[in-house]
Design a protein around this motif. Structure first.
Motif, short mmCIF file in Angstrom:
data_model
loop_
_atom_site.label_atom_id
_atom_site.label_comp_id
_atom_site.label_asym_id
_atom_site.label_seq_id
_atom_site.Cartn_x
_atom_site.Cartn_y
_atom_site.Cartn_z
N SER A 1 0.91 -1.44 0.07
CA SER A 1 0.01 -0.20 0.19
C SER A 1 1.47 0.67 0.17
O SER A 1 1.25 2.05 0.52
N ILE A 2 1.13 1.77 -1.58
CA ILE A 2 2.18 2.69 -1.65
C ILE A 2 1.30 3.73 -1.95
O ILE A 2 0.78 3.85 -2.94
N PHE A 3 1.05 4.86 -1.38
CA PHE A 3 0.81 6.40 -2.16
C PHE A 3 1.85 7.27 -2.37
O PHE A 3 2.06 7.64 -3.60
N ARG A 4 2.89 7.27 -1.96
CA ARG A 4 3.90 8.56 -1.95
C ARG A 4 4.84 7.50 -1.40
O ARG A 4 5.71 7.29 -0.36
N ILE A 5 6.54 7.59 -2.56
CA ILE A 5 8.06 7.52 -1.84
C ILE A 5 8.88 8.24 -1.76
O ILE A 5 9.10 8.72 -2.46
N ASN A 6 8.82 8.47 -0.59
CA ASN A 6 10.28 9.95 -0.52
C ASN A 6 11.79 9.51 -0.83
O ASN A 6 11.88 9.52 -1.55
N PHE A 7 12.11 10.47 0.35
CA PHE A 7 13.74 9.75 0.83
C PHE A 7 13.04 8.20 0.53
O PHE A 7 13.02 7.48 1.48
N MET A 8 14.96 8.04 -0.04
CA MET A 8 15.16 6.47 -0.51
C MET A 8 16.16 6.26 0.05
O MET A 8 17.43 6.80 -0.62
N TYR A 9 17.10 4.98 0.67
CA TYR A 9 18.44 5.07 1.31
C TYR A 9 18.92 4.02 1.21
O TYR A 9 17.93 2.67 0.99
N TRP A 10 20.71 3.65 1.27
CA TRP A 10 20.83 2.43 1.31
C TRP A 10 21.87 2.52 2.99
O TRP A 10 22.97 4.11 2.59
N TYR A 11 21.66 1.34 3.12
CA TYR A 11 22.71 1.41 4.20
C TYR A 11 23.08 0.20 4.37
O TYR A 11 22.97 -0.67 3.36
N ARG A 12 24.89 0.54 5.41
CA ARG A 12 25.27 -0.63 5.40
C ARG A 12 25.63 -1.16 6.66
O ARG A 12 25.99 -0.80 7.60
N GLN A 13 26.08 -3.01 6.82
CA GLN A 13 26.65 -2.93 8.06
C GLN A 13 27.39 -4.05 8.05
O GLN A 13 27.18 -5.60 8.01
N ALA A 14 28.49 -3.69 8.91
CA ALA A 14 29.71 -4.83 8.63
C ALA A 14 30.01 -5.60 9.81
O ALA A 14 29.25 -4.85 10.86
N PRO A 15 30.67 -6.46 10.09
CA PRO A 15 30.65 -7.65 11.02
C PRO A 15 31.02 -6.57 12.57
O PRO A 15 32.06 -5.90 12.08
N GLY A 16 30.58 -6.60 13.46
CA GLY A 16 31.39 -5.58 14.13
C GLY A 16 31.01 -4.41 14.02
O GLY A 16 31.64 -3.24 14.74
N LYS A 17 30.70 -3.73 13.74
CA LYS A 17 30.24 -2.01 12.69
C LYS A 17 28.96 -1.39 12.66
O LYS A 17 27.68 -2.74 12.98
N GLU A 18 28.58 -0.81 13.52
CA GLU A 18 27.70 -0.12 13.70
C GLU A 18 26.86 0.08 11.83
O GLU A 18 27.72 0.21 10.68
N ARG A 19 25.23 0.30 11.83
CA ARG A 19 24.93 0.19 10.49
C ARG A 19 24.90 1.69 9.76
O ARG A 19 24.95 3.18 10.88
N GLU A 20 25.08 1.94 8.73
CA GLU A 20 25.60 3.49 8.51
C GLU A 20 25.23 3.57 7.03
O GLU A 20 25.30 3.11 6.13
N VAL A 21 24.55 5.02 6.69
CA VAL A 21 24.15 4.94 5.46
C VAL A 21 24.93 5.44 4.40
O VAL A 21 26.23 6.34 4.75
N VAL A 22 25.02 4.27 3.10
CA VAL A 22 25.82 4.77 1.91
C VAL A 22 25.53 6.02 1.09
O VAL A 22 25.96 6.63 0.44
N ALA A 23 24.08 5.54 1.11
CA ALA A 23 23.39 7.06 0.15
C ALA A 23 22.18 7.01 -0.18
O ALA A 23 21.45 6.73 0.53
N THR A 24 22.14 8.29 -0.48
CA THR A 24 20.83 9.10 -0.02
C THR A 24 19.98 9.78 -1.60
O THR A 24 21.10 10.28 -2.49
N ILE A 25 18.64 9.32 -2.01
CA ILE A 25 18.54 9.75 -2.87
C ILE A 25 16.64 10.53 -2.82
O ILE A 25 15.60 10.14 -2.18
N THR A 26 16.27 11.27 -2.75
CA THR A 26 15.13 12.41 -2.88
C THR A 26 14.37 11.73 -4.03
O THR A 26 14.83 11.51 -5.24
#
Length: 121
Positions: free
Chosen positions: A27-52
């Motif tokens: 059920s999607i009306f509108r998608i605003n921002f979209m992101y790619w995150y990544r999480q390496a072993p033993g590390k925190e999740r981090e944002v890689v790229a963003t698109i409006t």
């Protein structure tokens, strides 16, 4: 209900390329921002790229010049083209999207389950 499903991960040698996809459905009306995150072993999740929604992009310093985020609004899909991959890019990559489910609803953030990217010789 909204679902995000990533695909395209795998094993690649250093210097190689992969293209990730993330399709939103439900059920999607509108998608605003979209992101790619990544999480390496033993590390925190981090944002890689963003698109409006309008297509403006932003990247983490560690991937600038190597990764490209894009989206196809007709398909509710976001992509991540990854070139010149390095072993330190090894991680689980997650898609995140800010989505309104109808014209009166507040937007919420939704996550995919992730796709593994391994860069190794």
């Amino acid at each position: 209900q909204v679902q995000l499903v990533e695909s395209g991960g795998g094993l690649v040698q250093p210097g190689g390329s992969l293209k990730l996809s993330c399709a939103a459905s439900g059920s999607i009306f509108r998608i605003n921002f979209m992101y790619w995150y990544r999480q390496a072993p033993g590390k925190e999740r981090e944002v890689v790229a963003t698109i409006t929604g309008a297509g403006s992009t932003n990247y983490a310093d560690s991937v600038k010049g190597r990764f490209t985020i894009s989206r196809d609004n007709a398909k509710n899909t976001v992509y991540l083209q990854m070139n010149s991959l390095k072993p330190e890019d090894t991680a689980v990559y997650y898609c995140n999207a800010n989505i309104r489910t109808d014209s009166t609803a507040q937007p919420n953030n939704y996550w995919g389950k992730g796709t593994q990217v391994t860069v190794s010789s």
